[in-house]
Design an enzyme around this catalytic site. Structure first.
Site, PDB file in Angstrom:
ATOM      1  N   ASP A   1     -14.729  -2.763   7.080  1.00 17.35           N
ATOM      2  CA  ASP A   1     -15.400  -3.273   5.877  1.00 17.35           C
ATOM      3  C   ASP A   1     -14.728  -2.634   4.665  1.00 17.35           C
ATOM      4  OD1 ASP A   1     -17.071  -3.930   3.776  1.00 17.35           O
ATOM      5  OD2 ASP A   1     -18.914  -3.663   4.922  1.00 17.35           O
TER       6      ASP A   1
ATOM      7  N   HIS B   1       8.342   3.833  -8.203  1.00 15.31           N
ATOM      8  CA  HIS B   1       7.713   2.536  -8.470  1.00 15.31           C
ATOM      9  C   HIS B   1       8.678   1.586  -9.148  1.00 15.31           C
ATOM     10  CE1 HIS B   1       4.051   4.772  -7.534  1.00 15.31           C
ATOM     11  NE2 HIS B   1       3.457   3.614  -7.366  1.00 15.31           N
TER      12      HIS B   1
ATOM     13  N   GLU C   1       0.871  -3.583  -2.710  1.00 14.47           N
ATOM     14  CA  GLU C   1       1.354  -2.588  -3.666  1.00 14.47           C
ATOM     15  C   GLU C   1       2.640  -1.946  -3.154  1.00 14.47           C
ATOM     16  OE1 GLU C   1       0.121   1.686  -5.702  1.00 14.47           O
ATOM     17  OE2 GLU C   1      -1.382   0.558  -4.580  1.00 14.47           O
TER      18      GLU C   1
END
Length: 422
Positions: free
Chosen positions: A325, A416, A120
């Site tokens: 995890d 972004h 991302e």
């Protein structure tokens, strides 16, 4: 989960544009023909021959195989023996650095550089900006408040009377439970036991200390030993039982997070001077508090568990890089962010995360790339897990400051646009 009549009708109309109702029904019917592909299944010993058989069964090009089974992965394949089944290779995720992030904790002391693995764009840049702001402000204070990993088996009896008698027996057996559990591990310790009765069902919630390991497998094996002891010695035998009865909070957000702990409960705070907010975030403490207030109500209205901006972004990237995890982000990302403006127009910011499931040993921490990332961060090996947890909270605090600053300054979409599409 309901859907409005209008949306249901629109969805059905789109489906019927290319297929009749009978054709759609036929597509959904069970099939009894042999699957088109068969993958050679996992064996206890990983060999190069097994890997080759799986690639042959896939029938893909050599170019695709080379993207997953590159020369280094092929050379190191034995390293993955205890971390994966049906192994065919590795996936490369870009890794970027965040830091220095100054942490003044009970266990984490210093300026940390954290590797984040993500696809991302803008994520590493955002967390880096927050880390720089915290460090310039003198660092954040971080405190490990509590720790423990739970497993919660459930037992079913004929009736409530039998369930009550079972509990009356079980409350006298904690020492025997502890002995049974600790015979399975050198590092795990049974720390607490809670009882919940619902009709003829009894839930036992065992809480363990797991040392420097995240401890998911450790507590599972230890709890199985306790259940074996219960079945062998309890004067009232359950009709049936399950090792996990969905009461521990494992890998899911739950309200129980704020009442107890699963993993490590950490809180972190920082005081950011007003001029720094203007310089680095192009906004003010007042505007950030206004956003926090509206976002808190938005979280309540939408039913979120906890109130925070995006803990999951930083934690998932850090977990992926450092061999944790990653599915535990579902519970680790539960928490509360709080912003307040001081009389001097500075910003007080705090985060509290009650379910950080992290470890510095065990699990995926020994894999080649993941161990390297832990070494970079300074959290590889024994006696590092508590400091790792405090730094996780500091990272989330950095992310909260940066994202709220961007939203207040009107930079969120622009960042972004620039980094993800530019």
């Amino acid at each position: 989960m309901s859907i409005s009549r209008q949306r249901a009708n629109q969805h059905l109309s789109r489906l019927l544009e290319s297929h009749s109702l009978q054709e759609l029904a036929s597509r959904l019917a069970p099939r009894s023909d042999t699957p088109a592909i068969s993958i050679p299944k996992h064996h206890h010993t990983l060999t190069s021959g097994e890997i080759a058989k799986r690639w042959h069964a896939l029938g893909v090009s050599a170019e695709i195989q080379a993207q997953l089974l590159d020369p280094q992965t092929e050379q190191q394949y034995r390293s993955y023996q205890h971390n994966i089944e049906n192994f065919i290779g590795t996936v490369k995720v870009p890794v970027g650095l965040v830091g220095p992030l100054r942490v003044n904790g009970l266990f984490a002391q210093g300026d940390f550089v954290l590797p984040l693995a993500t696809t991302e764009a803008a994520l590493v840049a955002s967390y880096s900006r927050g880390a720089q702001l915290i460090t310039e402000a003198g660092g954040c204070t971080a405190m490990l408040l509590s720790e423990g990993v739970s497993r919660a088996p459930g037992f079913a009896f004929e009736n409530l009377r039998d369930a009550g008698l079972f509990v009356a027996w079980a409350v006298t057996q904690e020492e025997q439970f502890r002995l049974a559990a600790e015979r399975t591990t050198r590092h795990g310790k049974l720390a607490d036991l809670e009882f919940t009765v619902e009709g003829n069902h009894v839930y036992l919630r065992f809480q363990f200390l797991t040392g420097d390991a995240a401890g998911q497998n450790m507590v599972t094996i230890a709890t199985q030993a306790i259940c074996d002891y219960i079945i062998a010695t309890s004067p009232l035998k359950p009709k049936y039982y399950f090792l996990e009865a969905n009461f521990s909070g494992d890998k899911k957000a739950s309200l129980q997070s704020f009442l107890a702990v699963r993993g490590k409960k950490v809180t972190a705070e920082v005081l950011i001077p007003g001029p720094m907010i203007k310089t680095h975030l192009h906004t003010s403490a007042a505007a950030m508090v206004d956003h926090w207030r509206m976002a808190a109500i938005g979280g309540v209205l939408s039913g979120t568990i906890g109130v925070q901006g995006h803990y999951a972004n930083g934690l998932a990237a850090l977990y992926l890089a450092c061999g944790q995890d990653v599915a535990c982000v579902a519970e680790s990302a539960v928490g509360v962010t709080r912003f307040e403006q001081t009389e001097n127009h500075d910003l007080y910011a705090a985060v509290t995360l009650p379910n950080l499931i992290v470890g510095s040993v065990g699990g995926g921490t020994g894999l080649p790339s993941q161990h390297a990332c832990l070494e970079i961060a300074g959290f590889a090996g024994a006696d590092k897990a508590q400091a790792f947890a405090e730094t996780c909270a500091a990272l989330c605090l950095a992310g909260e400051l940066s994202i709220v600053g961007a939203l207040c300054a009107g930079d969120f979409a622009r960042a972004h646009q620039k980094l993800a599409r530019g």
